[in-house]
Design a protein around this motif. Structure first.
Motif, short mmCIF file in Angstrom:
data_model
loop_
_atom_site.label_atom_id
_atom_site.label_comp_id
_atom_site.label_asym_id
_atom_site.label_seq_id
_atom_site.Cartn_x
_atom_site.Cartn_y
_atom_site.Cartn_z
N ILE A 70 0.73 -1.04 0.30
CA ILE A 70 -0.13 -0.07 0.00
C ILE A 70 0.74 1.23 0.19
CG2 ILE A 70 -1.57 1.24 1.28
CD1 ILE A 70 -3.03 -1.45 2.17
N THR A 71 1.85 1.19 0.62
CA THR A 71 2.79 2.25 0.79
C THR A 71 3.52 2.52 -0.52
OG1 THR A 71 3.24 2.11 3.11
CG2 THR A 71 4.84 3.17 1.97
N ASP A 72 3.96 1.51 -1.26
CA ASP A 72 4.54 1.80 -2.52
C ASP A 72 3.60 2.17 -3.63
OD1 ASP A 72 7.12 0.83 -1.85
OD2 ASP A 72 6.76 -1.34 -2.06
N LEU A 73 2.25 1.77 -3.58
CA LEU A 73 1.21 2.26 -4.46
C LEU A 73 0.93 3.72 -4.01
CD1 LEU A 73 -1.41 -0.48 -4.23
CD2 LEU A 73 -0.06 0.07 -6.30
N GLY A 74 1.16 4.05 -2.79
CA GLY A 74 0.86 5.47 -2.59
C GLY A 74 2.04 6.37 -2.95
N LEU A 75 3.10 5.71 -2.91
CA LEU A 75 4.18 6.46 -3.43
C LEU A 75 4.27 6.69 -5.01
CD1 LEU A 75 6.85 7.78 -2.09
CD2 LEU A 75 7.89 5.72 -2.59
N SER A 76 4.28 5.91 -5.60
CA SER A 76 3.96 5.45 -6.98
C SER A 76 2.68 6.72 -7.52
CB SER A 76 3.68 4.38 -7.73
OG SER A 76 4.60 3.31 -7.47
N LEU A 77 1.72 6.60 -6.90
CA LEU A 77 0.67 7.55 -7.25
C LEU A 77 0.98 8.94 -7.03
CD1 LEU A 77 -2.53 5.07 -6.44
CD2 LEU A 77 -1.60 5.90 -8.75
N SER A 78 1.95 9.25 -6.03
CA SER A 78 2.08 10.57 -5.76
C SER A 78 2.69 11.26 -6.58
CB SER A 78 2.78 10.60 -4.26
OG SER A 78 1.96 10.16 -2.99
N THR A 79 3.82 10.57 -7.27
CA THR A 79 4.68 11.11 -8.41
C THR A 79 4.28 11.12 -9.71
OG1 THR A 79 5.92 9.17 -8.35
CG2 THR A 79 6.85 10.97 -6.77
N MET A 80 3.48 10.06 -9.91
CA MET A 80 3.09 9.87 -11.32
C MET A 80 2.36 10.90 -12.17
SD MET A 80 0.96 6.21 -12.87
CE MET A 80 -0.53 7.00 -12.10
N PRO A 81 1.29 11.94 -11.58
CA PRO A 81 0.66 12.76 -12.34
C PRO A 81 1.57 13.81 -13.04
CG PRO A 81 -0.53 12.25 -10.57
CD PRO A 81 0.82 11.61 -10.10
N THR A 82 2.39 14.39 -12.26
CA THR A 82 3.43 15.44 -12.62
C THR A 82 4.42 14.73 -13.34
OG1 THR A 82 4.89 15.14 -10.52
CG2 THR A 82 3.20 17.15 -10.52
N VAL A 83 4.94 13.54 -12.97
CA VAL A 83 6.13 13.02 -14.01
C VAL A 83 5.69 12.87 -15.10
CG1 VAL A 83 7.64 11.12 -14.21
CG2 VAL A 83 7.55 12.31 -12.09
N MET A 84 4.56 12.12 -15.45
CA MET A 84 3.77 11.64 -16.66
C MET A 84 3.47 12.87 -17.46
SD MET A 84 5.24 8.71 -16.64
CE MET A 84 4.70 8.63 -18.25
N GLY A 85 2.81 13.92 -16.65
CA GLY A 85 2.35 15.04 -17.26
C GLY A 85 3.50 15.88 -18.09
N ILE A 86 4.77 15.73 -17.51
CA ILE A 86 5.81 16.32 -18.00
C ILE A 86 6.50 15.71 -19.46
CG2 ILE A 86 8.42 16.78 -17.94
CD1 ILE A 86 7.98 17.81 -15.05
#
Length: 322
Positions: A70-86
């Motif tokens: 669950i922690t790893d999922l939260g960490l991935s979802l926390s950065t994914m929007p901005t990283v993939m947006g760029i």
């Protein structure tokens, strides 16, 4: 904006940074980053599904593993929007409130991962040093209390420094040096006295980033002493093998964490590319590797993953007896 102006923080916007010098290749770079996120999300969701649907895995060890997933999922979802947006759309602008929320999630889940690994070290210590009392010590109620303590510890470590940061004026360049918002990155843009923020951040780092691996190390010293006292070589090997997955997960988290800290502390003149690569390794690699490690090294998880991935044959009446 002059250095002495105070801006309304709710009206501030920051500019995120991709990979310097490789802006023209961002579309191509989005392919490996997309694969990384897909593997991280699919792997951790599979781990959670296997533990949830397999009654034999409703044990303390696997309950802690589900917390890690669950922690790893939260960490991935926390950065994914901005990283993939760029990388996908070259969308670099982010509002202060969105940046503030991302900092909160990224640091909370990062500290939570360290705390969960500490709890898992305690689980291994009890399992090997007190095997007969294992189920009576790590009851479901006690595991729930440990999970709640992990959450409270991380939030208390992160939120005060963020609320202090929110009250400070941002008067310098609003260009951040990563593809996501980090506290140590935002604090550099403040044009006020940040002594208290720096001291508080240092205290949190010592209490979590330094204390956690130290306690994990102490637990493994005690485990090693218990393993040495075991007479049978096969039992020793089995006890060590039960700890191997956790040891690899600890190394996957703390080696990049130490690397990022060293680069920030002593690599001020290093290329920005070094800082960005180290930060991405620190936040992206553990969520990808942890499910792989536990799927390979833990027999019960491996069987559950194979059961999920292997398509079941559907027999119809027309094929009966064929």
């Amino acid at each position: 904006m002059s250095c002495c102006d105070r801006s309304n923080s709710s009206q501030l916007t920051f500019m995120l940074t991709g990979i310097p010098g490789l802006e023209a290749a961002h579309v191509w770079l989005s392919i490996p980053f997309t694969c990384i996120y897909v593997v991280a999300l699919a792997g951790n969701c599979t781990i959670l599904f296997v533990i949830w649907t397999e009654p034999s895995l409703h044990e303390p060890m696997y309950q802690f593993l589900s917390m890690l997933a669950i922690t790893d999922l939260g960490l991935s979802l926390s950065t994914m929007p901005t990283v993939m947006g760029i990388f996908w759309a070259n969308h670099r602008e982010i509002s202060f409130d969105a940046c503030f929320a991302q900092v909160c999630f990224v640091h909370s889940f990062s500290f939570m991962e360290s705390s969960v690994l500490l709890a898992m070290a305690f689980d291994r210590y009890v399992a090997i040093c007190y095997p007969l009392r294992y189920s009576s010590i790590l009851t479901s109620a006690r595991i729930a209390k440990i999970g709640l303590a992990v959450m409270c510890r991380c939030l208390l470590g992160v939120l005060p420094s963020l609320f202090l940061l929110r009250r400070l004026p941002f008067c310098r360049s609003h260009v951040l040096s990563h593809s996501y918002c980090l506290h140590q990155d935002m604090i550099k843009l403040v044009c006020a006295d940040i002594t208290f923020n720096s001291m508080y951040g240092l205290a949190v780092m010592v209490l979590i980033v330094v204390l956690d691996p130290l306690l994990i190390f102490v637990s493994y010293i005690l485990i090693a002493k218990a393993v040495v006292s075991i007479a049978s070589p096969s039992e020793r090997l089995k006890a060590l093998n039960n700890c191997l997955s956790h040891i690899l997960a600890v190394l996957v988290l703390y080696i990049p964490m130490v690397g990022v800290s060293m680069v920030h502390r002593f690599g001020k003149h290093a290329s920005p590319l070094v800082h960005i690569l180290m930060a991405n390794i620190y936040l992206l690699v553990p969520p990808v590797l942890n499910p792989i490690i536990y799927s390979i090294k833990t027999k019960q998880i491996r069987r559950g993953v194979l059961r999920v991935l292997t398509p079941r044959r559907i027999f119809s009446p027309w094929h009966h007896g064929s």
